[in-house]
Design a protein around this motif. Structure first.
Motif, short mmCIF file in Angstrom:
data_model
loop_
_atom_site.label_atom_id
_atom_site.label_comp_id
_atom_site.label_asym_id
_atom_site.label_seq_id
_atom_site.Cartn_x
_atom_site.Cartn_y
_atom_site.Cartn_z
N LEU A 4 0.83 -1.20 0.00
CA LEU A 4 0.00 0.00 0.00
C LEU A 4 0.87 1.25 0.00
N PHE A 5 1.93 1.25 0.82
CA PHE A 5 2.84 2.38 0.88
C PHE A 5 3.51 2.62 -0.48
N ARG A 6 3.96 1.55 -1.13
CA ARG A 6 4.61 1.68 -2.45
C ARG A 6 3.62 2.21 -3.48
N LEU A 7 2.39 1.74 -3.43
CA LEU A 7 1.37 2.20 -4.35
C LEU A 7 1.11 3.70 -4.17
N LEU A 8 0.96 4.12 -2.91
CA LEU A 8 0.74 5.54 -2.63
C LEU A 8 1.93 6.39 -3.06
N LEU A 9 3.14 5.91 -2.81
CA LEU A 9 4.34 6.63 -3.21
C LEU A 9 4.41 6.75 -4.73
N GLY A 10 4.08 5.65 -5.43
CA GLY A 10 4.07 5.66 -6.89
C GLY A 10 3.07 6.66 -7.43
N CYS A 11 1.87 6.70 -6.84
CA CYS A 11 0.84 7.66 -7.25
C CYS A 11 1.30 9.10 -7.02
N LEU A 12 1.97 9.33 -5.91
CA LEU A 12 2.47 10.66 -5.59
C LEU A 12 3.51 11.12 -6.61
N VAL A 13 4.42 10.23 -6.98
CA VAL A 13 5.45 10.57 -7.97
C VAL A 13 4.82 10.87 -9.31
N VAL A 14 3.90 10.03 -9.78
CA VAL A 14 3.22 10.26 -11.06
C VAL A 14 2.45 11.57 -11.02
N SER A 15 1.76 11.83 -9.93
CA SER A 15 0.99 13.05 -9.79
C SER A 15 1.89 14.28 -9.82
N SER A 16 3.03 14.24 -9.13
CA SER A 16 3.92 15.41 -9.12
C SER A 16 4.54 15.63 -10.48
N CYS A 17 4.85 14.56 -11.22
CA CYS A 17 5.41 14.72 -12.58
C CYS A 17 4.38 15.34 -13.51
N THR A 18 3.10 14.92 -13.39
CA THR A 18 2.04 15.47 -14.22
C THR A 18 1.85 16.95 -13.92
N CYS A 19 1.83 17.31 -12.64
CA CYS A 19 1.68 18.72 -12.26
C CYS A 19 2.89 19.53 -12.75
N GLY A 20 4.08 18.96 -12.64
CA GLY A 20 5.28 19.65 -13.10
C GLY A 20 5.24 19.90 -14.59
N ALA A 21 4.75 18.93 -15.36
CA ALA A 21 4.65 19.10 -16.81
C ALA A 21 3.65 20.20 -17.15
N GLN A 22 2.51 20.24 -16.42
CA GLN A 22 1.53 21.29 -16.66
C GLN A 22 2.11 22.66 -16.31
N ASP A 23 2.84 22.75 -15.19
CA ASP A 23 3.46 24.02 -14.81
C ASP A 23 4.51 24.44 -15.83
N LEU A 24 5.26 23.48 -16.35
CA LEU A 24 6.29 23.78 -17.34
C LEU A 24 5.64 24.34 -18.60
N ARG A 25 4.57 23.73 -19.05
CA ARG A 25 3.85 24.26 -20.22
C ARG A 25 3.32 25.66 -19.95
N SER A 26 2.84 25.88 -18.74
CA SER A 26 2.34 27.20 -18.36
C SER A 26 3.45 28.25 -18.44
N HIS A 27 4.64 27.90 -17.95
CA HIS A 27 5.76 28.84 -18.01
C HIS A 27 6.19 29.08 -19.46
N MET A 28 6.14 28.05 -20.29
CA MET A 28 6.48 28.21 -21.71
C MET A 28 5.48 29.16 -22.39
N GLU A 29 4.21 29.01 -22.06
CA GLU A 29 3.19 29.91 -22.61
C GLU A 29 3.43 31.35 -22.16
N GLN A 30 3.83 31.54 -20.90
CA GLN A 30 4.13 32.88 -20.39
C GLN A 30 5.31 33.49 -21.15
#
Length: 194
Positions: A4-30
């Motif tokens: 369960l801990f590994r699953l939660l950690l994996g979800c957290l990493v995937v979620s942070s990478c997705t948010c980072g990609a969205q933020d990166l695109r936002s900065h590129m648009e700016q």
């Protein structure tokens, strides 16, 4: 429990990478928005920009006081295109200088006068160079109106350790630098996570 801990950690990493990609695109648009009056920016992929300044780029004159007199430094960045991998940018060395683009500025200059443009200088990390297409200013200035091939103005490939971009609007220059710094930081974080 460990599963369960590994699953939660994996979800957290995937979620942070997705948010980072969205933020990166936002900065590129700016950056694209801030640079619109000076040229264009294309996101080649999620980590690389192609910047195409308007041609011809201005010759920027920068006054500096040296030994009680004003010395003038001139900078020209004859870029038709530059490829910028964000992780190769040294965000700590970016600079913004108020410069003069009028060739008569050194004759009329009085201490305290403000330049008419902002020159943003972007430097690569040690050992990194940016792929660029440069042109011959003299050839470009002597072309007649109408369509021309890149060989007519001496376009050729080069590699540069630093480059300058010119903005007529101070707020646009600041917005560009802020967005670029943020994008570089995110790109480096994403590269380290891989």
């Amino acid at each position: 429990m460990k599963t369960l801990f590994r699953l939660l950690l994996g979800c957290l990493v995937v979620s942070s990478c997705t948010c980072g990609a969205q933020d990166l695109r936002s900065h590129m648009e700016q950056m694209k928005t801030a640079y619109t009056a000076s040229g264009s920016i294309v996101a080649l992929d999620g980590q690389t920009l192609i910047i195409e300044p308007n041609m011809p780029g201005p010759i920027c004159a920068l006054p500096r006081e040296e030994d009680g007199t004003i010395a003038w430094y001139r900078y020209a960045f004859p870029l038709s295109s530059i490829t910028v991998p964000l992780a190769d940018v040294d965000e700590s060395l970016m600079s913004e200088d108020r410069v003069f683009t009028n060739p008569e500025a050194p004759k009329a200059y009085k201490p305290g006068d403000k330049g008419d443009a902002i020159m943003v200088v972007v430097v690569g990390m040690p050992g990194k160079k940016f792929r660029a297409l440069i042109y011959d200013r003299d050839k470009l200035e002597h072309l007649s109106p109408g369509p021309h091939s890149s060989s007519d103005y001496g376009q050729m490939q080069d590699q540069v350790e630093a480059f300058g971009l010119t903005f007529n609007d101070t707020a646009a220059a600041h917005a560009f630098v802020t967005a670029l710094r943020n994008a570089v930081t995110l790109a480096k974080m994403q590269a380290m996570a891989r």
